[in-house]
Write a protein that holds these residues in place. Sequence first.
Motif, PDB file in Angstrom:
ATOM      1  N   TYR A 119      -9.776   6.201   7.938  1.00 12.74           N
ATOM      2  CA  TYR A 119      -8.947   7.499   8.354  1.00 12.74           C
ATOM      3  C   TYR A 119      -8.799   8.432   7.065  1.00 12.74           C
ATOM      4  O   TYR A 119      -8.596   9.373   6.947  1.00 12.74           O
ATOM      5  N   GLY A 120      -8.956   7.720   5.894  1.00 17.26           N
ATOM      6  CA  GLY A 120      -8.660   8.472   4.678  1.00 17.26           C
ATOM      7  C   GLY A 120      -8.207   7.528   3.358  1.00 17.26           C
ATOM      8  O   GLY A 120      -8.343   6.450   3.554  1.00 17.26           O
ATOM      9  N   PHE A 121      -7.541   8.175   2.474  1.00 17.75           N
ATOM     10  CA  PHE A 121      -7.301   7.573   1.495  1.00 17.75           C
ATOM     11  C   PHE A 121      -5.740   7.622   1.307  1.00 17.75           C
ATOM     12  O   PHE A 121      -5.042   8.729   1.275  1.00 17.75           O
ATOM     13  N   ASP A 122      -4.911   6.610   0.606  1.00 17.66           N
ATOM     14  CA  ASP A 122      -3.608   6.582   0.262  1.00 17.66           C
ATOM     15  C   ASP A 122      -3.377   7.190  -0.951  1.00 17.66           C
ATOM     16  O   ASP A 122      -4.369   7.596  -1.661  1.00 17.66           O
ATOM     17  N   ASP A 123      -2.095   7.515  -1.475  1.00 15.33           N
ATOM     18  CA  ASP A 123      -1.820   8.084  -2.826  1.00 15.33           C
ATOM     19  C   ASP A 123      -2.339   7.144  -3.870  1.00 15.33           C
ATOM     20  O   ASP A 123      -2.120   5.901  -3.523  1.00 15.33           O
ATOM     21  N   TRP A 124      -2.538   7.566  -4.915  1.00 17.45           N
ATOM     22  CA  TRP A 124      -2.795   6.671  -6.085  1.00 17.45           C
ATOM     23  C   TRP A 124      -1.209   6.011  -6.345  1.00 17.45           C
ATOM     24  O   TRP A 124      -0.366   6.761  -6.477  1.00 17.45           O
ATOM     25  N   GLN A 125      -1.261   4.693  -6.546  1.00 19.75           N
ATOM     26  CA  GLN A 125      -0.021   3.811  -7.439  1.00 19.75           C
ATOM     27  C   GLN A 125      -0.358   3.854  -8.733  1.00 19.75           C
ATOM     28  O   GLN A 125      -1.241   3.271  -9.293  1.00 19.75           O
TER      29      GLN A 125
END
Length: 214
Positions: A119-125
């Motif tokens: 569905y997409g990409f999470d935030d960069w940690q």
Amino acid sequence: MSYTIPNLFLDAFGLKVNQVYRPELSTGNPDKPKGLFSGMEIAENINESFDTSSRGTAILFPIDFSEGNYKKYNDKGELINVNMGDFRLPIASVVSFRRDKIMSQTKINGGRGSVKEVYGFDDWQVTINGFLIPDNSQKQGFTTPLKQEKELVKWDNLASSIEVFGELFTLRRITNLAIKGITFEPMRGKPNIRTFTINALSDESIELNIKSGI
């Protein structure tokens, strides 16, 4: 008291950081390091050095928090505006990145594996580890560990994301960071050195278009 940056990173964070030999200013090309320079990574082009320390050594990937108007809470719990100046993070800093994909997995009856829907990409940690050490090359005048720590606390006190600049961030299209937490720790036997760790998430503006039926 003597120390080396690679040894500090190894002792404090368990990270092995290679040293870098800076090419000659006159030609822009590296000499062939021998003796004390053996085992160092060679920067083939002097332009790879974006900044230099007070001793003339290269800072290949400096990290800067950019000046601007930010939000913070005052002592009454009210959200106010505050102006922040540029701040180059301590030169002995390394950054790591991690990002997960947002996906749904459906098991297959009687089969192997699963069906994956992305569905997409999470935030960069983002994790920044470093040291607060005396640094006469600090551009904004935060030359002592105490001054650097006070400035980092000011940025941590903000109630808005921070504009960040650095080649490693640009590579990942990260323009802003939201700090989740910051840690300061002393180093045993080194009273004038403190470690810090910043845990943050990438942040980007989201534009919403609202259609009115009026």
